[in-house]
Design an enzyme around this catalytic site. Structure first.
Site, PDB file in Angstrom:
ATOM      1  CG  HIS A 295      -7.324  -2.534   5.361  1.00  0.00           C
ATOM      2  ND1 HIS A 295      -7.671  -1.548   4.449  1.00  0.00           N
ATOM      3  CD2 HIS A 295      -6.309  -3.220   4.787  1.00  0.00           C
ATOM      4  CE1 HIS A 295      -6.903  -1.645   3.382  1.00  0.00           C
ATOM      5  NE2 HIS A 295      -6.072  -2.660   3.558  1.00  0.00           N
ATOM      6  CG  ASP A 296      -3.470  -0.597   5.113  1.00  0.00           C
ATOM      7  OD1 ASP A 296      -3.509  -1.811   5.395  1.00  0.00           O
ATOM      8  OD2 ASP A 296      -3.467  -0.159   3.948  1.00  0.00           O
TER       9      ASP A 296
ATOM     10  CG  ASP B  68      -3.560  -2.701  -2.699  1.00  0.00           C
ATOM     11  OD1 ASP B  68      -3.936  -2.266  -1.605  1.00  0.00           O
ATOM     12  OD2 ASP B  68      -2.493  -3.331  -2.860  1.00  0.00           O
TER      13      ASP B  68
HETATM   14  O1  TEU Z   1      -1.480  -0.581   1.272  1.00  0.00           O
HETATM   15  C1  TEU Z   1      -0.451   0.118   0.668  1.00  0.00           C
HETATM   16  C2  TEU Z   1       0.382   0.848   1.580  1.00  0.00           C
HETATM   17  O2  TEU Z   1       0.926   1.856   1.210  1.00  0.00           O
HETATM   18  C3  TEU Z   1       0.542   0.242   2.936  1.00  0.00           C
HETATM   19  O3  TEU Z   1       1.513  -0.721   2.860  1.00  0.00           O
HETATM   20  C4  TEU Z   1       0.882   1.223   3.906  1.00  0.00           C
HETATM   21  O4  TEU Z   1       2.070   1.864   3.573  1.00  0.00           O
HETATM   22  C5  TEU Z   1       1.057   0.550   5.207  1.00  0.00           C
HETATM   23  O5  TEU Z   1      -0.016  -0.294   5.455  1.00  0.00           O
HETATM   24  C6  TEU Z   1       1.125   1.587   6.258  1.00  0.00           C
HETATM   25  O6  TEU Z   1       1.620   1.024   7.377  1.00  0.00           O
HETATM   26  C7  TEU Z   1      -2.179  -1.477   0.484  1.00  0.00           C
HETATM   27  C8  TEU Z   1      -3.186  -2.213   1.336  1.00  0.00           C
HETATM   28  O7  TEU Z   1      -4.135  -1.296   1.820  1.00  0.00           O
HETATM   29  C9  TEU Z   1      -2.476  -2.956   2.416  1.00  0.00           C
HETATM   30  O8  TEU Z   1      -3.353  -3.584   3.310  1.00  0.00           O
HETATM   31  C10 TEU Z   1      -1.587  -3.977   1.749  1.00  0.00           C
HETATM   32  O9  TEU Z   1      -0.802  -4.617   2.726  1.00  0.00           O
HETATM   33  C11 TEU Z   1      -0.675  -3.346   0.702  1.00  0.00           C
HETATM   34  O10 TEU Z   1      -1.335  -2.419  -0.132  1.00  0.00           O
HETATM   35  C12 TEU Z   1      -0.138  -4.420  -0.199  1.00  0.00           C
HETATM   36  O11 TEU Z   1      -1.156  -4.908  -1.007  1.00  0.00           O
END
Ligand code: TEU
Ligand code: CA
Length: 560
Positions: A328-329, A199
């Site tokens: 998932h993002d 991550d």
């Molecule tokens: O995501 C990192 C990240 O860059 C995200 O915050 C991204 O910018 C955002 O989701 C886009 O809208 C990772 C994980 O995949 C995410 O689920 C976590 O929330 C984040 O890190 C914090 O751990």
């Protein structure tokens, strides 16, 4: 190029909370995953990337970890985990764990100690700074809104949290932190897991000067230049590689927000000193804008081709690519780049899949993508669970920057919750995900779009993915061939070739809902072409073809 299993694999991402609930509490769990391993075997994937299953207060659904060596109660027990791992291995499926070590939960014992006093042995596990003139140490904004610093009364200092205030950033400058992380990783490797998805690993090394960032439209400063690919990140990863990664046979992928091609050549160099591959964000950010990702713009195909082609050609023989449309993002790719209306839903899902899976790199499938799952018709803020979405709504609407109506529309286009509604298993109650009340709404289209229906029909998106995965195993050219983009300026067609030892692959994708003319490029002749896969009935290649809306075809031309 050296052949390795992780270059030849297809990875499937599971978001455990939304995959399968085995005990009726409305939350997916490990036993639910174990139940569905046969389904994944049938799909043909080689590796599962499991989003975090560790103990967590769930401020950010498990990306805020309070115990790296314990399982989240809602998800089950360590015995459940061991059973899942053993069963996966029996089926020949590897398991890659999410490694979230840029930050912990504020409920992690390290942070609980750290905040107690300035001389606590854990104080330097985190990033503490004095305020400046009664304000935050600098102007950085957090990824989830507001300042990236939180004031802590106990010691009258601020701690850094690039994400939520419940996700304090670890201090990687501290060698004890690094040792503790490596020991924890080693413990999981000893257990027999097969790799790590790391991550925001590109953010672990911060510019020690902590300068103010350039002001953004929300009044905060941009931390990007002082955080992404920071001064010591490669040193840390090389150390991690020496201490842990190189001692096992692992798949490693770094989630690298802010990564450029040049940086990726270091992170994911074929010399294996750091990681196997990275997740880059450039193609996913093409529809971003002044208000971050909150808009309803469409990605421009010409820009998409330029970006993806840059990664394909510039990493070739230097580093390894990952390939993804979804995780998932991200919202569902079918709604974002395809067409989720009834007429073209399956056809465009297959086209998008082909476009990605015929490229060089390791493909990642996100749960439900193989069913043609779509974005979700959320109707009010109460439907959302994601901290990013909820905070963004308040931030932009309350500042009067975006109207409530527009913001709801943008959330429907872009919210991470689009990916997080339950996996649609069948047309029964709650899509067969749970007997109880699901933690987040089920997409109402589940009676139509679900795994049971997909499995029962030869022409389904599921069977198409199955075939794409099989082709990758049958044809080395798909894994190792080089890549050339054709028709770079064409606003509707994405056409590229792959080449290996005189063999050639021609990949044609129509991204539009209109029929398009297409002529075979130089070097290809209809007689020599075999059709490997496609989403319409088209028995043979012709010099001139009229492509149907969202049509895709892949032709193979033998070396002689
Ligand atoms: O995501 C990192 C990240 O860059 C995200 O915050 C991204 O910018 C955002 O989701 C886009 O809208 C990772 C994980 O995949 C995410 O689920 C976590 O929330 C984040 O890190 C914090 O751990
Ligand atoms: Ca459950």
């Amino acid at each position: 190029m050296k052949k390795t299993w992780w270059k030849e694999s297809v990875v499937y991402q599971i978001y455990p909370r939304s995959f399968k609930d085995s005990n009726g509490d409305g939350i997916g769990d490990l036993n639910g995953i174990t139940e569905k391993l046969d389904y994944l075997k049938e799909l043909g994937i080689d590796v599962i990337w499991l989003s975090p299953v560790y103990e967590s207060p769930n401020d950010d659904n498990g990306y805020d970890i309070s115990n790296y060596q314990g399982i989240m109660k809602e998800f089950g027990t360590m015995e459940d985990f061991d059973r899942m791992l053993a069963r996966a291995h029996e089926l020949g499926i590897r398991i890659v764990m999410d490694l979230v070590v840029n930050h912990t939960s504020d409920e992690h014992p390290w942070f609980v100690e750290s905040r107690k006093s300035k001389d606590n042995p854990y104080r330097d596990y985190y990033i503490w700074k004095e305020g400046k003139d009664g304000r935050e140490p600098n102007n950085w904004s957090s990824c989830f809104g507001g300042s990236a610093w939180k004031y802590d009364e106990a010691t009258d200092m601020y701690f850094l949290h690039l994400f939520s205030p419940k996700q304090p950033d670890l201090n990687w400058e501290n060698e004890r932190v690094r040792r503790a992380v490596y020991e924890m990783m080693d413990w999981w490797c000893q257990k027999g897991i097969d790799g790590f998805r790391m991550d925001v690993i590109s953010m672990i090394s911060k510019d020690p000067a902590y300068p103010d960032g350039e002001l953004k439209e929300n009044g905060y400063g941009d931390y990007g230049p002082y955080v992404y690919n920071g001064p010591r990140v490669h040193e840390y990863l090389q150390e991690m590689n020496r201490e842990v990664l190189s001692r096992y046979d692992l798949l490693t992928v770094g989630e690298c927000a802010g990564v450029t091609v040049e940086e990726a050549r270091r992170y994911a160099n074929l010399d294996s000193r750091e990681l196997n591959m990275v997740f880059q964000f450039e193609h996913m950010n093409l529809d971003g804008g002044e208000t971050f990702k909150w808009n309803d713009r469409k990605i421009d195909l010409v820009e998409l081709k330029q970006t993806l082609s840059k990664w394909q050609t510039q990493l070739h023989e230097k580093a390894w690519n990952s390939l993804y449309w979804c995780n998932h993002d991200q919202p569902r790719i079918l709604s974002r780049l395809g067409n989720d209306g009834d007429a073209y839903r399956e056809i465009s899902a297959k086209m998008l899949a082909t476009c990605l899976h015929m490229m060089q790199g390791t493909p990642y499938i996100y749960q439900g993508e193989e069913l043609g799952m779509t974005n979700v018709p959320f109707s009010s803020l109460e439907d959302f669970r994601d901290i990013e979405s909820i905070n963004a709504y308040h931030e932009y609407v309350e500042r009067g920057r975006i109207t409530p109506e527009d913001m709801m529309r943008y959330l429907c286009c872009k919210s991470r919750d689009n990916a997080r509604t339950p996996m649609q298993w069948n047309d029964e109650k709650n899509a067969g995900f749970t007997e109880g009340a699901p933690w987040i709404m089920v997409n109402p289209n589940y009676p139509k779009i679900n795994a049971k229906e997909q499995l029962s029909r030869e022409t389904s998106v599921f069977h198409y993915y199955q075939k794409l995965i099989r082709l990758r195993k049958e044809h080395e050219i798909i894994v190792y061939g080089n890549y050339t983009l054709l028709l770079p300026e064409d606003p509707a067609l994405y056409v590229y070739t792959r080449e290996l030892d005189g063999e050639k692959l021609l990949v044609v994708c129509n991204f539009s809902d209109q029929a398009k003319d297409f002529s075979l490029p130089e070097g290809f002749s209809p007689r020599k072409l075999t059709r490997l896969i496609g989403n319409y009935d088209r028995p043979a290649a012709e010099v001139r073809m009229e492509l149907s809306p969202y049509e895709t075809i892949v032709f193979l031309q033998a070396s002689k």
